[in-house]
Design an enzyme around this catalytic site. Structure first.
Site, PDB file in Angstrom:
ATOM      1  N   SER A 146       0.866  -1.188   0.000  1.00 19.38           N
ATOM      2  CA  SER A 146       0.000   0.000   0.000  1.00 19.38           C
ATOM      3  C   SER A 146       0.898   1.232   0.000  1.00 19.38           C
ATOM      4  CB  SER A 146      -0.856  -0.004   1.264  1.00 19.38           C
ATOM      5  OG  SER A 146      -1.539   1.228   1.388  1.00 19.38           O
ATOM      6  N   TYR A 159      -2.068  -0.657  10.408  1.00 18.83           N
ATOM      7  CA  TYR A 159      -2.074  -0.924   8.963  1.00 18.83           C
ATOM      8  C   TYR A 159      -0.777  -0.421   8.325  1.00 18.83           C
ATOM      9  CZ  TYR A 159      -3.698  -1.073   4.105  1.00 18.83           C
ATOM     10  OH  TYR A 159      -3.825  -1.343   2.755  1.00 18.83           O
TER      11      TYR A 159
HETATM   12  N1  LIG Z   1      -8.735  -0.818  -1.150  1.00 18.73           N
HETATM   13  C1  LIG Z   1      -7.682   0.007  -1.008  1.00 18.73           C
HETATM   14  O1  LIG Z   1      -7.835   1.249  -1.016  1.00 18.73           O
HETATM   15  C2  LIG Z   1      -6.294  -0.548  -0.876  1.00 18.73           C
HETATM   16  C3  LIG Z   1      -5.232   0.366  -0.936  1.00 18.73           C
HETATM   17  C4  LIG Z   1      -3.936  -0.116  -0.803  1.00 18.73           C
HETATM   18  C5  LIG Z   1      -3.712  -1.461  -0.638  1.00 18.73           C
HETATM   19  N2  LIG Z   1      -4.758  -2.322  -0.582  1.00 18.73           N
HETATM   20  C6  LIG Z   1      -4.470  -3.747  -0.376  1.00 18.73           C
HETATM   21  O2  LIG Z   1      -5.068  -4.517  -1.390  1.00 18.73           O
HETATM   22  C7  LIG Z   1      -5.309  -5.830  -0.901  1.00 18.73           C
HETATM   23  C8  LIG Z   1      -6.738  -6.227  -1.245  1.00 18.73           C
HETATM   24  O3  LIG Z   1      -7.620  -5.390  -0.522  1.00 18.73           O
HETATM   25  P1  LIG Z   1      -9.051  -4.958  -1.075  1.00 18.73           P
HETATM   26  O4  LIG Z   1      -9.114  -3.492  -0.982  1.00 18.73           O
HETATM   27  O5  LIG Z   1      -9.359  -5.624  -2.343  1.00 18.73           O
HETATM   28  O6  LIG Z   1      -9.974  -5.473   0.132  1.00 18.73           O
HETATM   29  P2  LIG Z   1     -11.067  -6.623   0.244  1.00 18.73           P
HETATM   30  O7  LIG Z   1     -12.079  -6.504  -0.828  1.00 18.73           O
HETATM   31  O8  LIG Z   1     -11.499  -6.600   1.666  1.00 18.73           O
HETATM   32  O9  LIG Z   1     -10.198  -7.932  -0.047  1.00 18.73           O
HETATM   33  C9  LIG Z   1      -9.357  -8.500   0.901  1.00 18.73           C
HETATM   34  C10 LIG Z   1      -9.148  -9.931   0.481  1.00 18.73           C
HETATM   35  O10 LIG Z   1      -8.219 -10.531   1.394  1.00 18.73           O
HETATM   36  C11 LIG Z   1      -8.767 -11.747   1.860  1.00 18.73           C
HETATM   37  N3  LIG Z   1      -8.269 -12.004   3.196  1.00 18.73           N
HETATM   38  C12 LIG Z   1      -8.281 -11.196   4.274  1.00 18.73           C
HETATM   39  N4  LIG Z   1      -7.724 -11.805   5.330  1.00 18.73           N
HETATM   40  C13 LIG Z   1      -7.337 -13.032   4.890  1.00 18.73           C
HETATM   41  C14 LIG Z   1      -6.700 -14.144   5.486  1.00 18.73           C
HETATM   42  N5  LIG Z   1      -6.320 -14.128   6.779  1.00 18.73           N
HETATM   43  N6  LIG Z   1      -6.456 -15.232   4.738  1.00 18.73           N
HETATM   44  C15 LIG Z   1      -6.819 -15.276   3.452  1.00 18.73           C
HETATM   45  N7  LIG Z   1      -7.420 -14.269   2.813  1.00 18.73           N
HETATM   46  C16 LIG Z   1      -7.681 -13.172   3.536  1.00 18.73           C
HETATM   47  C17 LIG Z   1     -10.280 -11.555   1.794  1.00 18.73           C
HETATM   48  O11 LIG Z   1     -10.917 -12.792   1.584  1.00 18.73           O
HETATM   49  P3  LIG Z   1     -11.726 -13.629   2.661  1.00 18.73           P
HETATM   50  O12 LIG Z   1     -12.484 -12.667   3.503  1.00 18.73           O
HETATM   51  O13 LIG Z   1     -12.566 -14.563   1.845  1.00 18.73           O
HETATM   52  O14 LIG Z   1     -10.662 -14.336   3.384  1.00 18.73           O
HETATM   53  C18 LIG Z   1     -10.437 -10.739   0.542  1.00 18.73           C
HETATM   54  O15 LIG Z   1     -10.497 -11.565  -0.592  1.00 18.73           O
HETATM   55  C19 LIG Z   1      -5.022  -5.781   0.604  1.00 18.73           C
HETATM   56  O16 LIG Z   1      -3.746  -6.307   0.848  1.00 18.73           O
HETATM   57  C20 LIG Z   1      -5.048  -4.292   0.908  1.00 18.73           C
HETATM   58  O17 LIG Z   1      -4.266  -3.950   2.035  1.00 18.73           O
HETATM   59  C21 LIG Z   1      -6.052  -1.892  -0.699  1.00 18.73           C
END
Ligand SMILES: NC(=O)c1ccc[n+]([C@@H]2O[C@H](COP(=O)([O-])OP(=O)(O)OC[C@H]3O[C@@H](n4cnc5c(N)ncnc54)[C@H](OP(=O)(O)O)[C@@H]3O)[C@@H](O)[C@H]2O)c1
Length: 265
Positions: A146, A159
């Site tokens: 991130s 985070y």
């Molecule tokens: N959205 C943003 O603005 C943003 C910005 C920077 C970085 N990111 C990063 O992008 C990545 C994806 O995030 P997203 O925004 O797409 O959020 P999201 O829709 O909440 O997706 C998170 C994913 O991670 C999985 N997950 C969470 N904990 C887990 C665990 N212990 N074991 C296995 N799977 C797990 C969830 O699946 P289950 O619940 O089915 O396990 C879900 O598929 C993350 O690493 C996040 O930090 C996001």
């Protein structure tokens, strides 16, 4: 002639956190490009829905990346689906600190999922990537971090620390794996509209859709980029702020935090 890249030809890609948001859109885009995927997450139903989009090219497994036993099962899949040439380690969480009732378990949860879970995933997939290299194929490890940790945002102690640690981990891994020819890419998004950010109650400038984020990531990977960050208006602003003296950064961060606390009241 340029070195071939994993996504130049049909490849098998492991994606963690493929049940929603960025991971789900990455999986769908890779399927549209005719790749094979191994999709994991903790929830079975969204994985089954994803598999129904291209049953012959999707393998699913319920796996919590913080649980070594779950990951051990995916190791078996990597052997069955060999060669696995790319892993997109995207699973992650974002939990905020309430400074009035500081609870260190918030820090622990972020670090356990985002840093330790990713390290366990690397441990699980590395033998498969090495096997691909031994067969003369390109291999690529992609770590979704991130850009949030580039500025000390209030409430993001857990985070930010987890993603700062994760980025260092990825960069050191890049140095260690260079001799083996395994590419390591770090992805540092700004705000992306997903279930993770839908919980946020503060302004999120320059937010992009999860589909847009997936497209930008895949475009970068196809070009062989080892650092992918977007949207540039946001990430370059954070990079520029980082050049300021620390005392200026501190006062700006404190002012922003005070403002968001006033909006909450
Ligand atoms: N959205 C943003 O603005 C943003 C910005 C920077 C970085 N990111 C990063 O992008 C990545 C994806 O995030 P997203 O925004 O797409 O959020 P999201 O829709 O909440 O997706 C998170 C994913 O991670 C999985 N997950 C969470 N904990 C887990 C665990 N212990 N074991 C296995 N799977 C797990 C969830 O699946 P289950 O619940 O089915 O396990 C879900 O598929 C993350 O690493 C996040 O930090 C996001």
């Amino acid at each position: 002639m340029s070195t071939p890249r994993v996504l130049d030809f049909q490849a098998t890609v492991w994606i963690t956190g493929a049940t929603s948001g960025i991971g789900l859109h990455l999986a769908q885009s890779l399927l549209r490009d005719n790749h094979r995927i191994i999709a994991t997450g903790r929830r079975l139903q969204p994985l089954q829905e994803l598999a129904s989009e291209a049953p012959e090219r999707v393998t699913i497994a319920v796996a919590d990346t913080t649980q070594p036993d779950d990951l051990e099962k995916t190791r078996t899949l990597f052997r069955e689906q060999a060669p696995v040439q790319m892993a997109i380690l995207n699973a992650g969480t974002c939990e905020y600190v309430d400074i009035a009732q500081f609870d260190a378990s918030v820090i622990e949860h972020n670090i356990t999922t985002n840093l330790i879970g990713t390290a366990r995933s690397v441990e699980t997939v590395l033998p498969a990537l090495r096997k691909a290299r031994r067969a003369g194929l390109p291999a690529h490890l992609v770590i979704v971090s991130s850009s949030a940790w580039w500025f000390p945002f209030g409430r993001a102690e857990g985070y930010g620390a987890s993603k700062a640690g994760l980025t260092y981990f990825a960069h050191a891994l890049r140095a260690d794996l260079a001799a083996e020819g395994i590419t390591v890419t770090v992805v540092s998004p700004g705000f992306v509209k997903t279930p993770l950010t839908d919980r946020n109650d503060f302004p999120m400038p320059f937010m992009v859709t999860a589909e847009d984020a997936a497209n930008r990531i895949l475009k970068g990977l196809k070009k062989g980029r080892t650092e992918i960050h977007f949207p540039k208006r946001f990430t370059y602003t954070l990079k520029a702020l980082n050049l300021l003296p620390q005392c200026w950064i501190d006062s700006l961060a404190a002012r922003m935090t005070r403002k968001s606390q006033e909006t909450d009241e």
